[in-house]
Design a protein around this motif. Structure first.
Motif, mmCIF file in Angstrom:
data_model
loop_
_atom_site.group_PDB
_atom_site.id
_atom_site.type_symbol
_atom_site.label_atom_id
_atom_site.label_comp_id
_atom_site.label_asym_id
_atom_site.label_seq_id
_atom_site.Cartn_x
_atom_site.Cartn_y
_atom_site.Cartn_z
ATOM 1 N N GLU A 75 19.861 -19.234 14.749
ATOM 2 C CA GLU A 75 18.878 -19.064 14.926
ATOM 3 C C GLU A 75 18.184 -17.599 15.537
ATOM 4 O OE1 GLU A 75 18.438 -20.702 19.747
ATOM 5 O OE2 GLU A 75 20.324 -21.403 19.122
ATOM 6 N N GLY A 76 16.961 -17.126 16.107
ATOM 7 C CA GLY A 76 15.987 -16.116 15.531
ATOM 8 C C GLY A 76 16.150 -15.407 14.167
ATOM 9 N N GLN A 77 16.984 -15.641 13.284
ATOM 10 C CA GLN A 77 16.465 -14.646 12.238
ATOM 11 C C GLN A 77 15.067 -15.287 11.591
ATOM 12 O OE1 GLN A 77 18.520 -16.953 8.617
ATOM 13 N NE2 GLN A 77 17.847 -14.742 6.889
ATOM 14 N N PRO A 78 14.139 -14.069 11.562
ATOM 15 C CA PRO A 78 13.004 -13.793 10.743
ATOM 16 C C PRO A 78 13.312 -14.518 9.226
ATOM 17 C CG PRO A 78 14.037 -12.025 10.934
ATOM 18 C CD PRO A 78 15.128 -12.570 11.530
ATOM 19 N N THR A 79 11.720 -14.450 9.233
ATOM 20 C CA THR A 79 11.445 -14.963 7.947
ATOM 21 C C THR A 79 11.088 -13.927 7.229
ATOM 22 O OG1 THR A 79 10.946 -17.637 8.529
ATOM 23 C CG2 THR A 79 9.501 -16.316 6.009
ATOM 24 N N THR A 80 11.760 -13.417 5.970
ATOM 25 C CA THR A 80 11.459 -11.816 5.166
ATOM 26 C C THR A 80 12.229 -12.008 4.502
ATOM 27 O OG1 THR A 80 11.837 -9.799 6.255
ATOM 28 C CG2 THR A 80 13.221 -10.893 6.702
ATOM 29 N N TRP A 81 11.437 -11.099 3.514
ATOM 30 C CA TRP A 81 12.378 -10.778 2.368
ATOM 31 C C TRP A 81 13.039 -9.445 2.854
ATOM 32 C CZ3 TRP A 81 12.169 -12.298 -2.070
ATOM 33 C CH2 TRP A 81 10.226 -13.432 -2.694
ATOM 34 N N TYR A 211 11.919 -1.724 8.842
ATOM 35 C CA TYR A 211 12.201 -2.741 7.524
ATOM 36 C C TYR A 211 12.234 -2.083 6.494
ATOM 37 C CZ TYR A 211 6.838 -3.358 6.691
ATOM 38 O OH TYR A 211 6.242 -3.425 6.906
ATOM 39 N N TRP A 212 12.725 -2.611 5.495
ATOM 40 C CA TRP A 212 12.417 -2.642 4.107
ATOM 41 C C TRP A 212 11.668 -3.531 3.440
ATOM 42 C CZ3 TRP A 212 14.414 0.959 0.105
ATOM 43 C CH2 TRP A 212 15.271 1.656 -0.208
ATOM 44 N N LEU A 213 10.303 -2.982 2.672
ATOM 45 C CA LEU A 213 9.721 -3.954 1.938
ATOM 46 C C LEU A 213 9.404 -3.753 1.042
ATOM 47 C CD1 LEU A 213 5.912 -5.308 2.015
ATOM 48 C CD2 LEU A 213 5.209 -3.138 1.691
ATOM 49 N N VAL A 214 9.151 -5.163 0.324
ATOM 50 C CA VAL A 214 9.323 -5.107 -0.978
ATOM 51 C C VAL A 214 8.108 -5.603 -1.461
ATOM 52 C CG1 VAL A 214 10.929 -5.912 -0.880
ATOM 53 C CG2 VAL A 214 8.998 -7.567 -1.087
ATOM 54 N N TYR A 215 8.351 -4.633 -3.404
ATOM 55 C CA TYR A 215 6.719 -4.978 -3.911
ATOM 56 C C TYR A 215 6.272 -5.946 -5.248
ATOM 57 C CZ TYR A 215 4.626 -0.985 -1.157
ATOM 58 O OH TYR A 215 3.903 -0.274 -0.274
ATOM 59 N N PHE A 216 5.734 -6.607 -5.454
ATOM 60 C CA PHE A 216 5.884 -6.783 -6.620
ATOM 61 C C PHE A 216 4.815 -7.073 -7.707
ATOM 62 C CE2 PHE A 216 7.595 -9.984 -3.746
ATOM 63 C CZ PHE A 216 9.046 -10.440 -4.701
ATOM 64 N N ALA A 217 5.188 -6.593 -8.798
ATOM 65 C CA ALA A 217 3.730 -5.814 -9.773
ATOM 66 C C ALA A 217 2.703 -7.728 -9.881
ATOM 67 C CB ALA A 217 4.198 -5.569 -10.999
ATOM 68 N N ASP A 252 2.992 -14.591 3.143
ATOM 69 C CA ASP A 252 3.468 -15.568 3.030
ATOM 70 C C ASP A 252 2.200 -16.071 4.223
ATOM 71 O OD1 ASP A 252 5.138 -15.935 4.352
ATOM 72 O OD2 ASP A 252 6.296 -16.382 2.986
ATOM 73 N N PRO A 253 2.915 -17.527 4.013
ATOM 74 C CA PRO A 253 2.443 -18.708 5.125
ATOM 75 C C PRO A 253 3.493 -18.682 6.056
ATOM 76 C CG PRO A 253 1.269 -19.580 3.262
ATOM 77 C CD PRO A 253 1.931 -18.693 2.376
ATOM 78 N N GLN A 254 4.361 -18.028 6.134
ATOM 79 C CA GLN A 254 5.518 -18.181 6.875
ATOM 80 C C GLN A 254 5.539 -17.066 7.679
ATOM 81 O OE1 GLN A 254 5.729 -19.653 4.118
ATOM 82 N NE2 GLN A 254 5.391 -21.636 4.621
ATOM 83 N N GLY A 255 5.059 -16.337 6.895
ATOM 84 C CA GLY A 255 5.390 -15.119 7.551
ATOM 85 C C GLY A 255 5.723 -13.920 6.856
ATOM 86 N N ALA A 256 6.158 -13.723 6.372
ATOM 87 C CA ALA A 256 7.391 -12.963 5.566
ATOM 88 C C ALA A 256 6.146 -11.738 4.798
ATOM 89 C CB ALA A 256 8.502 -13.648 4.025
ATOM 90 N N ILE A 257 6.128 -10.358 4.860
ATOM 91 C CA ILE A 257 5.285 -9.505 4.783
ATOM 92 C C ILE A 257 6.079 -9.494 2.915
ATOM 93 C CG2 ILE A 257 5.074 -7.587 4.763
ATOM 94 C CD1 ILE A 257 5.221 -7.749 7.973
ATOM 95 N N PHE A 258 4.952 -8.751 2.197
ATOM 96 C CA PHE A 258 5.641 -8.110 1.093
ATOM 97 C C PHE A 258 3.962 -8.112 0.355
ATOM 98 C CE2 PHE A 258 3.331 -12.083 0.093
ATOM 99 C CZ PHE A 258 2.809 -12.161 -1.285
#
Length: 265
Positions: A75-81, A211-217, A252-258
């Protein structure tokens, strides 16, 4: 919840190098929606595990693992990468984290025969994990469209981050600039493996935690940003040209940042 990125040439790899980000996964409030979004955006296929792994999903690019996703577990865990850094001794890393001012969120534990993982907070509160590979070594392809290409710590305490990650992973650091703003490269065995972005200036509000941000090519940053929006995601930072290429920060639609990056790593 699984884990590899090693060396400088990541096109295909088999053995992860300790101290190198080697896996990313998504904790999400809507696993089905996330699977639909990312398979459409990056051309991934989704391989859903059995009940033993709680439905954990491995994303494949041309049949090779590139990332994972699973449901929220608390409970309370964020949607995240999440960023995972390879290690050959998760227990040793946990001891270093505790001794250097970090917090052990999840003590090292075995994920069946797949490997061993642990989750932490650095002293500024940025979450990250480690993966000690077993049968699952981590990602098997990097730096091609649809694969992980970079990991970046966004923090307000740069000096503290350098001291912490240097002590925990043995990283050294070099000052540079991106888009005219200060930036640091994290070197592992004399190769850049991650970056540190100081959270300075008007663009960083107080409610944004480190936070740590992930990058996709991607092949085309603008197309990827437009596609993200069309799929119900958001463009947080529009496509921008920097020395190494063109990038955008998305959600993404759930709010996870990338982020996506078209160019050389």
């Amino acid at each position: 919840m699984l884990a590899p990125m090693s060396g400088c040439d990541h096109a295909a790899m088999t053995v992860p190098t300790p101290g190198v980000p080697n896996w990313v996964d998504l904790a999400t409030s809507d696993l089905g929606g996330a699977i639909r979004f990312y398979t459409e955006l990056f051309g991934w296929t989704a391989e859903v595990s059995g009940d033993d792994f709680g439905g954990y999903t491995t994303f494949l690019l041309n049949g090779l693992p590139v990332a994972g996703a699973g449901p929220l577990y608390g409970e309370g865990q964020p949607t995240t990468w999440s960023t995972y850094i390879a290690t050959d001794d998760a227990d040793l890393i946990a001891a270093r984290v505790a001794a250097t001012g970090g917090k052990v969120l999840v003590a090292p534990f075995d994920v069946m025969d797949q490997g061993r993982m642990a989750a932490f907070l650095d002293p500024s509160g940025a979450p990250f994990s480690v993966w000690e590979g077993g049968m699952m070594r981590g990602a098997e392809v990097f730096d091609v469209p649809g694969a992980l290409t970079w990991n970046e710590l966004n923090t307000r305490d740069v000096d503290g981050a350098l001291n912490f990650y240097g002590a925990v992973f043995g990283w050294t650091f070099r000052e540079t600039a991106v888009g005219g703003l200060p930036y640091l490269l994290c070197d592992n065995l004399y190769q850049p493996v991650a970056g540190v972005q100081p959270m300075i200036g008007a663009g960083w509000t107080d409610d944004v935690s480190p936070y740590w941000l992930v990058y996709f090519a991607v092949g085309d940053c603008d197309v990827a940003a437009d596609h993200t929006f069309a799929l119900g995601g958001r463009i947080l930072s529009p496509p921008t040209t920097i020395a190494i290429g063109r990038y955008a920060v998305l959600a993404d639609p759930q709010g996870a940042i990338f982020a996506v990056l078209a160019g050389r790593r």
